[in-house]
Design a protein around this motif. Structure first.
Motif, PDB file in Angstrom:
ATOM      1  N   GLU A 267       0.843  -1.199   0.000  1.00 43.87           N
ATOM      2  CA  GLU A 267       0.000   0.000   0.000  1.00 43.87           C
ATOM      3  C   GLU A 267       0.876   1.245   0.000  1.00 43.87           C
ATOM      4  OE1 GLU A 267      -3.358   0.353  -0.074  1.00 43.87           O
ATOM      5  OE2 GLU A 267      -3.448  -1.802  -0.453  1.00 43.87           O
ATOM      6  N   GLU A 268       0.440   2.233  -0.733  1.00 44.07           N
ATOM      7  CA  GLU A 268       1.149   3.513  -0.801  1.00 44.07           C
ATOM      8  C   GLU A 268       0.358   4.578  -0.074  1.00 44.07           C
ATOM      9  OE1 GLU A 268       3.246   5.281  -4.203  1.00 44.07           O
ATOM     10  OE2 GLU A 268       2.385   3.611  -5.307  1.00 44.07           O
ATOM     11  N   GLU A 269       1.085   5.585   0.385  1.00 41.20           N
ATOM     12  CA  GLU A 269       0.404   6.752   0.923  1.00 41.20           C
ATOM     13  C   GLU A 269      -0.294   7.471  -0.225  1.00 41.20           C
ATOM     14  OE1 GLU A 269       2.979   9.349   3.088  1.00 41.20           O
ATOM     15  OE2 GLU A 269       4.127   7.665   3.872  1.00 41.20           O
TER      16      GLU A 269
ATOM     17  N   ILE B  54      11.739   0.918 -15.259  1.00 36.42           N
ATOM     18  CA  ILE B  54      11.776   1.828 -14.112  1.00 36.42           C
ATOM     19  C   ILE B  54      10.366   2.026 -13.563  1.00 36.42           C
ATOM     20  CG2 ILE B  54      12.267   4.202 -13.389  1.00 36.42           C
ATOM     21  CD1 ILE B  54      14.570   4.177 -15.453  1.00 36.42           C
ATOM     22  N   TYR B  55       9.399   2.185 -14.467  1.00 35.60           N
ATOM     23  CA  TYR B  55       8.004   2.349 -14.046  1.00 35.60           C
ATOM     24  C   TYR B  55       7.534   1.140 -13.243  1.00 35.60           C
ATOM     25  CZ  TYR B  55       2.965   2.980 -14.328  1.00 35.60           C
ATOM     26  OH  TYR B  55       1.642   3.117 -14.007  1.00 35.60           O
ATOM     27  N   SER B  56       7.791  -0.054 -13.742  1.00 32.94           N
ATOM     28  CA  SER B  56       7.376  -1.280 -13.043  1.00 32.94           C
ATOM     29  C   SER B  56       8.062  -1.398 -11.689  1.00 32.94           C
ATOM     30  CB  SER B  56       7.688  -2.514 -13.887  1.00 32.94           C
ATOM     31  OG  SER B  56       6.950  -2.498 -15.067  1.00 32.94           O
TER      32      SER B  56
ATOM     33  N   GLY C 290       6.140   0.198  -4.483  1.00 37.31           N
ATOM     34  CA  GLY C 290       5.198   1.048  -3.767  1.00 37.31           C
ATOM     35  C   GLY C 290       5.651   2.484  -3.632  1.00 37.31           C
ATOM     36  N   LYS C 291       6.587   2.905  -4.468  1.00 28.76           N
ATOM     37  CA  LYS C 291       7.145   4.248  -4.359  1.00 28.76           C
ATOM     38  C   LYS C 291       6.723   5.169  -5.494  1.00 28.76           C
ATOM     39  CE  LYS C 291      11.240   2.489  -2.055  1.00 28.76           C
ATOM     40  NZ  LYS C 291      12.678   2.263  -2.179  1.00 28.76           N
TER      41      LYS C 291
ATOM     42  N   LEU D 103       6.398  10.546  -7.869  1.00 31.38           N
ATOM     43  CA  LEU D 103       5.732  11.488  -8.776  1.00 31.38           C
ATOM     44  C   LEU D 103       5.368  12.788  -8.065  1.00 31.38           C
ATOM     45  CD1 LEU D 103       3.438   9.064 -10.787  1.00 31.38           C
ATOM     46  CD2 LEU D 103       5.587  10.114 -11.527  1.00 31.38           C
ATOM     47  N   ALA D 104       4.952  12.692  -6.809  1.00 36.73           N
ATOM     48  CA  ALA D 104       4.638  13.903  -6.046  1.00 36.73           C
ATOM     49  C   ALA D 104       5.900  14.742  -5.842  1.00 36.73           C
ATOM     50  CB  ALA D 104       4.018  13.532  -4.704  1.00 36.73           C
TER      51      ALA D 104
END
Length: 129
Positions: free
Chosen positions: A29-31, A53-55, A61-62, A67-68
């Protein structure tokens, strides 16, 4: 055949699907992070051009925290570039008061150039990961 089995060798549970046992894997789970346009552009770039890299970011979970962070960096850099370019080119409140149309043209030009710099350095840059 049992629906679930446990493998002591690797510590994984397996679930029966048809004739095969598949590992019961779950993505951590991610924030919850809100991402803006720059984060979405980076996500699209990674998904289309850098799928490994995307996978890796998704499975670890990062992804959304990454992205933020990119989105925040891009917004800050854009604001800084617009301010610096406006100062360098002498686009100020005096010009705004004298000739609003010229001021708008100049600021749009500066903003477009700053966006191109941010896109090249942070969003589409190969070393931005």
């Amino acid at each position: 055949m049992e629906k679930f089995i446990y493998d002591n060798n690797n510590g994984l549970w397996y679930e029966l699907h048809g004739d095969y046992y598949l590992p019961c894997l779950a993505i951590p789970e991610e924030e919850v992070h809100t991402i803006g346009i720059w984060g979405r552009k980076r996500r699209r770039y990674l998904r289309e051009r850098r799928p490994i890299i995307y996978s890796d970011l998704v499975l670890s979970g990062k992804l959304y925290s990454y992205l933020a962070d990119i989105d925040s960096q891009a917004r800050n850099k854009l604001d800084l570039l617009v301010t610096q370019l406006a100062e360098k080119e002498g686009i100020n409140e005096y010009l705004k008061a004298q000739d609003q149309l010229a001021w708008v043209r100049a600021m749009n030009n500066i903003r477009n150039r700053a966006e191109e710099i941010v896109l090249e350095e942070l969003i589409y840059g190969e070393d931005a990961v």
